[in-house]
Design a protein around this motif. Structure first.
Motif, PDB file in Angstrom:
ATOM      1  N   ALA A  75     -11.502  -1.712   3.378  1.00  0.00           N
ATOM      2  CA  ALA A  75     -11.669  -1.559   1.939  1.00  0.00           C
ATOM      3  C   ALA A  75     -12.941  -0.756   1.685  1.00  0.00           C
ATOM      4  CB  ALA A  75     -11.748  -2.921   1.266  1.00  0.00           C
ATOM      5  N   LEU A  76     -12.908   0.098   0.683  1.00  0.00           N
ATOM      6  CA  LEU A  76     -14.050   0.934   0.347  1.00  0.00           C
ATOM      7  C   LEU A  76     -14.737   0.409  -0.906  1.00  0.00           C
ATOM      8  CD1 LEU A  76     -12.381   4.411   0.977  1.00  0.00           C
ATOM      9  CD2 LEU A  76     -13.850   3.111   2.523  1.00  0.00           C
ATOM     10  N   GLY A  77     -15.962   0.831  -1.134  1.00  0.00           N
ATOM     11  CA  GLY A  77     -16.706   0.387  -2.307  1.00  0.00           C
ATOM     12  C   GLY A  77     -17.226  -1.018  -2.103  1.00  0.00           C
ATOM     13  N   ALA A  78     -17.242  -1.793  -3.176  1.00  0.00           N
ATOM     14  CA  ALA A  78     -17.783  -3.151  -3.128  1.00  0.00           C
ATOM     15  C   ALA A  78     -16.804  -4.165  -2.533  1.00  0.00           C
ATOM     16  CB  ALA A  78     -18.185  -3.589  -4.535  1.00  0.00           C
ATOM     17  N   ASP A  79     -15.545  -3.777  -2.382  1.00  0.00           N
ATOM     18  CA  ASP A  79     -14.540  -4.707  -1.869  1.00  0.00           C
ATOM     19  C   ASP A  79     -14.694  -4.880  -0.361  1.00  0.00           C
ATOM     20  OD1 ASP A  79     -13.393  -5.027  -4.420  1.00  0.00           O
ATOM     21  OD2 ASP A  79     -12.266  -3.161  -4.158  1.00  0.00           O
ATOM     22  N   LEU A  99       0.812  -1.215   0.000  1.00  0.00           N
ATOM     23  CA  LEU A  99       0.000   0.000   0.000  1.00  0.00           C
ATOM     24  C   LEU A  99       0.847   1.268   0.000  1.00  0.00           C
ATOM     25  CD1 LEU A  99      -2.887  -1.083   2.394  1.00  0.00           C
ATOM     26  CD2 LEU A  99      -2.938  -0.885  -0.104  1.00  0.00           C
ATOM     27  N   SER A 100       2.049   1.212   0.562  1.00  0.00           N
ATOM     28  CA  SER A 100       2.911   2.404   0.585  1.00  0.00           C
ATOM     29  C   SER A 100       3.313   2.848  -0.822  1.00  0.00           C
ATOM     30  CB  SER A 100       4.165   2.150   1.427  1.00  0.00           C
ATOM     31  OG  SER A 100       4.950   1.119   0.864  1.00  0.00           O
ATOM     32  N   GLU A 101       3.131   1.992  -1.801  1.00  0.00           N
ATOM     33  CA  GLU A 101       3.441   2.338  -3.189  1.00  0.00           C
ATOM     34  C   GLU A 101       2.198   2.769  -3.962  1.00  0.00           C
ATOM     35  OE1 GLU A 101       5.685  -0.835  -5.014  1.00  0.00           O
ATOM     36  OE2 GLU A 101       6.911  -1.065  -3.212  1.00  0.00           O
ATOM     37  N   GLY A 102       1.072   2.874  -3.259  1.00  0.00           N
ATOM     38  CA  GLY A 102      -0.183   3.243  -3.903  1.00  0.00           C
ATOM     39  C   GLY A 102      -0.357   4.741  -4.048  1.00  0.00           C
ATOM     40  N   ILE A 103      -1.494   5.134  -4.622  1.00  0.00           N
ATOM     41  CA  ILE A 103      -1.818   6.538  -4.837  1.00  0.00           C
ATOM     42  C   ILE A 103      -2.719   7.013  -3.701  1.00  0.00           C
ATOM     43  CG2 ILE A 103      -2.994   8.169  -6.360  1.00  0.00           C
ATOM     44  CD1 ILE A 103      -2.200   6.276  -8.686  1.00  0.00           C
ATOM     45  N   VAL A 104      -2.298   8.087  -3.039  1.00  0.00           N
ATOM     46  CA  VAL A 104      -3.059   8.666  -1.935  1.00  0.00           C
ATOM     47  C   VAL A 104      -4.016   9.710  -2.493  1.00  0.00           C
ATOM     48  CG1 VAL A 104      -2.895   9.976   0.221  1.00  0.00           C
ATOM     49  CG2 VAL A 104      -1.144   8.283  -0.340  1.00  0.00           C
ATOM     50  N   HIS A 105      -5.278   9.596  -2.121  1.00  0.00           N
ATOM     51  CA  HIS A 105      -6.295  10.574  -2.536  1.00  0.00           C
ATOM     52  C   HIS A 105      -7.274  10.755  -1.392  1.00  0.00           C
ATOM     53  CE1 HIS A 105      -8.724   6.935  -3.500  1.00  0.00           C
ATOM     54  NE2 HIS A 105      -7.553   6.479  -3.901  1.00  0.00           N
ATOM     55  N   GLY A 106      -7.412  11.997  -0.951  1.00  0.00           N
ATOM     56  CA  GLY A 106      -8.223  12.251   0.231  1.00  0.00           C
ATOM     57  C   GLY A 106      -7.635  11.485   1.407  1.00  0.00           C
ATOM     58  N   ALA A 107      -8.494  10.747   2.132  1.00  0.00           N
ATOM     59  CA  ALA A 107      -8.036   9.926   3.259  1.00  0.00           C
ATOM     60  C   ALA A 107      -8.088   8.458   2.874  1.00  0.00           C
ATOM     61  CB  ALA A 107      -8.888  10.203   4.493  1.00  0.00           C
ATOM     62  N   ALA A 108      -7.629   8.153   1.657  1.00  0.00           N
ATOM     63  CA  ALA A 108      -7.622   6.777   1.159  1.00  0.00           C
ATOM     64  C   ALA A 108      -6.379   6.552   0.313  1.00  0.00           C
ATOM     65  CB  ALA A 108      -8.882   6.500   0.336  1.00  0.00           C
ATOM     66  N   VAL A 109      -6.073   5.267   0.097  1.00  0.00           N
ATOM     67  CA  VAL A 109      -4.968   4.891  -0.775  1.00  0.00           C
ATOM     68  C   VAL A 109      -5.480   3.808  -1.725  1.00  0.00           C
ATOM     69  CG1 VAL A 109      -4.036   3.165   0.860  1.00  0.00           C
ATOM     70  CG2 VAL A 109      -2.546   4.147  -0.909  1.00  0.00           C
ATOM     71  N   THR A 110      -5.055   3.888  -2.981  1.00  0.00           N
ATOM     72  CA  THR A 110      -5.403   2.868  -3.960  1.00  0.00           C
ATOM     73  C   THR A 110      -4.225   1.925  -4.119  1.00  0.00           C
ATOM     74  OG1 THR A 110      -6.908   4.331  -5.134  1.00  0.00           O
ATOM     75  CG2 THR A 110      -6.072   2.444  -6.369  1.00  0.00           C
ATOM     76  N   CYS A 111      -4.462   0.637  -3.925  1.00  0.00           N
ATOM     77  CA  CYS A 111      -3.413  -0.374  -4.038  1.00  0.00           C
ATOM     78  C   CYS A 111      -2.840  -0.372  -5.449  1.00  0.00           C
ATOM     79  CB  CYS A 111      -3.981  -1.749  -3.680  1.00  0.00           C
ATOM     80  SG  CYS A 111      -2.751  -3.068  -3.816  1.00  0.00           S
TER      81      CYS A 111
END
Length: 110
Positions: free
Chosen positions: A77-81, A51-63
């Motif tokens: 996990a957010l959304g349907a996950d 996750l440290s290599e993901g994209i930070v947006h708002g108060a979330a990170v995208t794997c």
């Protein structure tokens, strides 16, 4: 609970992360665009992506592996996950960052 100093806020770029090794495992420490700091396990609950290599947006990170979005506030996990990772308390004292671990440990930058 033991507080471990991990560095200064300026060591982490805005919307970026730093990974530290602890006896509790690898922990990703994130800094958002508004300078909030969060610490979560450095593994996606889907396929253990870094996750440290993901994209930070708002108060979330995208794997970076499969685009799962993880809340930096809750570790869920957010959304349907579905799934989640542990979160760790972070303290920011005049720019000096510390995280709380359940057992005494020395954190070392990766």
């Amino acid at each position: 609970m033991s507080w471990i100093t991990i560095g200064e806020i300026d060591d982490i770029p805005q919307r970026g992360a730093r990974c530290i090794k602890t006896p509790a495992g690898k922990i990703a420490v994130f800094r958002t665009a508004d300078n909030a700091v969060y610490a979560i396990e450095n593994r996606c609950p889907h396929k253990n992506g870094p996750l440290s290599e993901g994209i930070v947006h708002g108060a979330a990170v995208t794997c970076p592996l499969h685009n799962w979005v993880i809340s930096l506030e809750t570790g869920e996990a957010l959304g349907a996950d579905e799934g989640g990772v542990r979160t760790f308390p972070v303290r920011n004292e005049n720019g000096l960052l510390s995280i709380a671990l359940a057992e005494p440990a020395l954190a070392a930058a990766e």
